[in-house]
Design an enzyme around this catalytic site. Structure first.
Site, PDB file in Angstrom:
ATOM      1  N   GLY A  65      34.052  55.224  32.179  1.00  9.75           N
ATOM      2  CA  GLY A  65      34.569  55.604  33.487  1.00  9.75           C
ATOM      3  C   GLY A  65      33.416  55.916  34.419  1.00  9.75           C
ATOM      4  O   GLY A  65      32.287  56.122  33.967  1.00  9.75           O
ATOM      5  N   CYS A  92      30.938  54.782  26.185  1.00  9.50           N
ATOM      6  CA  CYS A  92      30.255  55.162  27.425  1.00  9.50           C
ATOM      7  C   CYS A  92      30.662  56.565  27.883  1.00  9.50           C
ATOM      8  O   CYS A  92      30.320  57.534  27.219  1.00  9.50           O
ATOM      9  CB  CYS A  92      30.505  54.098  28.492  1.00  9.50           C
ATOM     10  SG  CYS A  92      29.367  54.221  29.859  1.00  9.50           S
ATOM     11  N   TYR A  93      31.430  56.706  28.983  1.00  9.88           N
ATOM     12  CA  TYR A  93      31.862  58.053  29.387  1.00  9.88           C
ATOM     13  C   TYR A  93      32.619  58.724  28.243  1.00  9.88           C
ATOM     14  O   TYR A  93      32.502  59.942  28.041  1.00  9.88           O
ATOM     15  CB  TYR A  93      32.754  57.955  30.636  1.00  9.88           C
ATOM     16  CG  TYR A  93      33.301  59.297  31.078  1.00  9.88           C
ATOM     17  CD1 TYR A  93      32.530  60.186  31.809  1.00  9.88           C
ATOM     18  CD2 TYR A  93      34.604  59.689  30.728  1.00  9.88           C
ATOM     19  CE1 TYR A  93      33.027  61.429  32.192  1.00  9.88           C
ATOM     20  CE2 TYR A  93      35.110  60.926  31.109  1.00  9.88           C
ATOM     21  CZ  TYR A  93      34.326  61.791  31.844  1.00  9.88           C
ATOM     22  OH  TYR A  93      34.811  63.017  32.212  1.00  9.88           O
ATOM     23  N   HIS A 180      28.872  49.067  25.648  1.00 11.52           N
ATOM     24  CA  HIS A 180      30.247  48.540  25.742  1.00 11.52           C
ATOM     25  C   HIS A 180      30.480  47.442  24.702  1.00 11.52           C
ATOM     26  O   HIS A 180      30.138  46.281  24.938  1.00 11.52           O
ATOM     27  CB  HIS A 180      30.494  47.982  27.144  1.00 11.52           C
ATOM     28  CG  HIS A 180      30.599  49.054  28.179  1.00 11.52           C
ATOM     29  ND1 HIS A 180      31.781  49.657  28.510  1.00 11.52           N
ATOM     30  CD2 HIS A 180      29.655  49.669  28.913  1.00 11.52           C
ATOM     31  CE1 HIS A 180      31.574  50.589  29.414  1.00 11.52           C
ATOM     32  NE2 HIS A 180      30.279  50.612  29.681  1.00 11.52           N
ATOM     33  N   GLU A 182      33.194  46.042  24.016  1.00  8.11           N
ATOM     34  CA  GLU A 182      34.257  45.134  24.467  1.00  8.11           C
ATOM     35  C   GLU A 182      33.736  44.012  25.357  1.00  8.11           C
ATOM     36  O   GLU A 182      34.444  43.052  25.633  1.00  8.11           O
ATOM     37  CB  GLU A 182      35.343  45.937  25.210  1.00  8.11           C
ATOM     38  CG  GLU A 182      34.953  46.490  26.596  1.00  8.11           C
ATOM     39  CD  GLU A 182      34.162  47.798  26.550  1.00  8.11           C
ATOM     40  OE1 GLU A 182      33.608  48.116  25.486  1.00  8.11           O
ATOM     41  OE2 GLU A 182      34.080  48.476  27.582  1.00  8.11           O
ATOM     42  N   ASP A 239      53.292  32.124  35.089  1.00  7.00           N
ATOM     43  CA  ASP A 239      53.970  33.400  34.835  1.00  7.00           C
ATOM     44  C   ASP A 239      55.456  33.322  35.213  1.00  7.00           C
ATOM     45  O   ASP A 239      56.319  33.727  34.435  1.00  7.00           O
ATOM     46  CB  ASP A 239      53.288  34.540  35.604  1.00  7.00           C
ATOM     47  CG  ASP A 239      51.814  34.665  35.232  1.00  7.00           C
ATOM     48  OD1 ASP A 239      51.434  34.166  34.155  1.00  7.00           O
ATOM     49  OD2 ASP A 239      51.044  35.249  36.013  1.00  7.00           O
ATOM     50  N   LYS A 374      47.624  37.386  30.168  1.00  4.76           N
ATOM     51  CA  LYS A 374      47.774  35.964  30.496  1.00  4.76           C
ATOM     52  C   LYS A 374      47.735  35.061  29.261  1.00  4.76           C
ATOM     53  O   LYS A 374      48.570  34.172  29.093  1.00  4.76           O
ATOM     54  CB  LYS A 374      46.652  35.579  31.460  1.00  4.76           C
ATOM     55  CG  LYS A 374      46.797  34.233  32.103  1.00  4.76           C
ATOM     56  CD  LYS A 374      47.728  34.343  33.245  1.00  4.76           C
ATOM     57  CE  LYS A 374      47.597  33.312  34.307  1.00  4.76           C
ATOM     58  NZ  LYS A 374      48.449  33.669  35.453  1.00  4.76           N
TER      59      LYS A 374
END
Ligand code: XMP
Length: 518
Positions: A65, A92-93, A180, A182, A239, A374
């Site tokens: 964050g 991280c945060y 990170h 991810e 979608d 998606k």
């Protein structure tokens, strides 16, 4: 401000809860966990301990964050989270927060560490780094860093400028990394996440978009709609196509699809043909003249979006009044639309398909895909037998060509842009590039420049080629297209489209730019 789906919605036993502290990567953490094969949900950090427990997560991730634990009113969680006996990973945060709550010291780093860093593992006596090489590249993005740890926490990795880049609790299943995992730039990020999710949290790989998920979505729609009717704003994109198909599976002819031809679409969509193939009835409303007239004299991008959104409401309203017992408005909203929709303070662009509509129309919202990313919608679409040309079609914005014609929109400019776009589409397919880029289109600028053609002076519009690659449309890079393709596109557009005499290529990433220009 993000909005969240708090309820667990799909009943998965093995489930990871991601608590969001506002990082630009929070959504990516959630998506990566699902890609690994475990159900995950992104919830606000302020979720109560009781609410967390009621969801029975097998693991909790505290996201990054933009905050500092020392600023006034930083986002915090209750220390009781550490008593739940649920494995926790701070990122991280999230790592700074864990250290802070255990009594550690956090300071602003001397150097901001942003981008790739060399990470060195100091201790292998833990499951998090099982199978990870001692040295690897990680993605950092922080200003603060943990300076001093309490006795209960132990350093397990560092970089040259960050001496505490990973830590573990001595007794509990609590782990944290400053980098990170991810983000795809972290070399072994997915392996680290897998170690946490599969080995530490002991989740089974059971998040599969199989018939079980599909059937449960269909049953829920059937139960909710009951004997009422649904209208659906159909755009022909993936979608709304998948949403229409699932709802049709659930309630058959009680679904009424409406396709508004705004005149701001690409070349004649083969909508009717594709819908017939899928047994869907779609009513086409010809609103070309109305849209052109309401856009006359409008140059401001937000005004264009708002005017168009309002016109859609009025068309849907009229149509819903023509059908007895309409109680729902269905939309192809997906999970990232929900998370990304913001309040006006951080509004970048008004997307007319999120919120707003039903409130003004007194209809209830039906959004069967709002739990799915998606790539998951694509998988469901594939299961439903939706043709490849729909599933892999590039996205097209609701306001259509109006936001690709900078300045005032008129019929002449629409015709110029349509012609240029159709050449681009054809060439992308001929060069076999369509599926390797995420989105490609032309923008028409309201400026003219001098050129020379057949020994004659020209003074025509400048157009921009915008081609990007992205995984999630939240960040994007410009596509590295071959020069011979660029040359061919430029030659064809300038030679064949009257009104354009110069083509430039947009080489800006998102951020700092956005994908569309307006
Ligand atoms: P930006 O320009 O925000 O676009 O980087 C991200 C993606 O969203 C699409 N887009 C829209 N889609 N209604 C939509 O349905 C809209 O108002 C809208 N505006 C942008 C854009 O084409 C890109 O894929």
């Amino acid at each position: 401000m993000r909005t969240y789906i708090i309820e667990k919605t799909l009943d998965y036993k093995d489930f990871i809860l991601v608590l969001d502290f506002g990082s630009q990567y929070s959504q990516i953490i959630t998506r990566k966990i699902r890609e690994i094969g475990v159900y995950a949900l992104l919830c606000p950090y302020s979720l109560s301990i009781r609410n967390i427990l009621s969801k029975k997560p097998k693991g909790i991730i505290l996201s990054g964050g933009p905050f500092s634990v020392y600023e006034k009113n930083p986002p915090l969680i209750s220390r009781n989270i550490f008593q739940l006996n649920i494995p926790i990973l701070g990122i991280c945060y999230g790592m700074q927060l864990i250290s802070f709550l255990f009594g550690g010291e956090i300071e602003q780093s001397k150097y901001k560490e942003y981008g790739k860093s060399n990470f060195i593992i100091d201790c292998y006596n833990n499951d998090l780094f099982h199978g990870i090489p001692k040295k690897s590249i990680v993605w950092m993005s922080h200003f603060d860093e943990v300076k001093k740890l309490p006795k209960t926490l132990k350093v397990i990795g560092h970089t040259s400028s960050c001496s505490i880049a990973a830590l573990i609790h001595e007794k509990k299943d609590i782990y944290a990394v400053q980098f990170h995992p991810e983000v795809s730039h972290t070399e072994f990020g997915i392996s680290i996440m897998k170690n946490f999710i599969l080995h530490i949290c002991k989740c089974n790989l059971n998040w599969k978009l199989n018939h079980f998920v599909l059937d449960s979505i269909v049953k829920k729609i059937r139960k909710r709609v009951d004997s009422k009717k649904v209208i659906l704003g159909f755009s022909g994109g993936i979608d709304s196509f998948v949403a229409a198909h699932i709802i049709h599976k659930a309630i058959g002819d009680s679904l009424h699809c409406i396709f508004v031809d705004t005149g701001l679409l690409l070349k004649k969509e083969k909508i009717s043909f594709l819908c017939k193939k899928m047994n869907l009835f779609v009513k086409i409303i010809d609103a070309k003249k109305r849209f052109l007239s309401i856009l006359t004299g409008i140059t401001d991008p937000e005004m264009k979006r708002k005017i168009i959104g309002k016109e859609f409401i009025s068309i849907f309203q009229k149509e819903s009044e023509k059908i007895k017992d309409v109680e729902f408005l269905a939309q192809g909203t997906i999970y990232s639309d929900v998370i990304e929709s913001s309040t006006s303070s951080s509004l970048i662009k008004s997307h007319h398909n999120v919120g707003g509509l039903p409130h003004l129309m007194k209809l209830k919202l039906l959004e069967p895909l709002k739990y799915l990313f998606k790539d998951e919608v694509r998988k469901i679409g594939k299961k439903l037998g939706i043709p490849k040309e729909i599933l892999y079609r590039h996205p097209f914005p609701g306001p259509g060509l109006s936001i690709r014609i900078l300045g005032e929109v008129n019929q002449k400019k629409i015709s110029i842009l349509k012609k240029a776009e159709s050449i681009l589409l054809q060439e992308l397919k001929d060069y076999d590039l369509y599926e390797s880029v995420s989105q490609a289109f032309i923008i028409l600028l309201p400026i003219k420049s001098v050129g020379v053609m057949g020994d004659k002076r020209t003074y025509e519009y400048t157009a921009v080629l915008r081609v990007t690659n992205t995984e999630d449309f939240m960040t994007a890079t410009f596509s590295h297209l071959p020069y011979n393709f660029l040359e061919k596109i430029s030659n064809r557009i300038i030679n064949e489209v009257d009104g354009i005499n110069r083509l430039v290529y947009d080489i800006t990433s998102k951020p700092p730019a956005t994908i569309e220009w307006e």
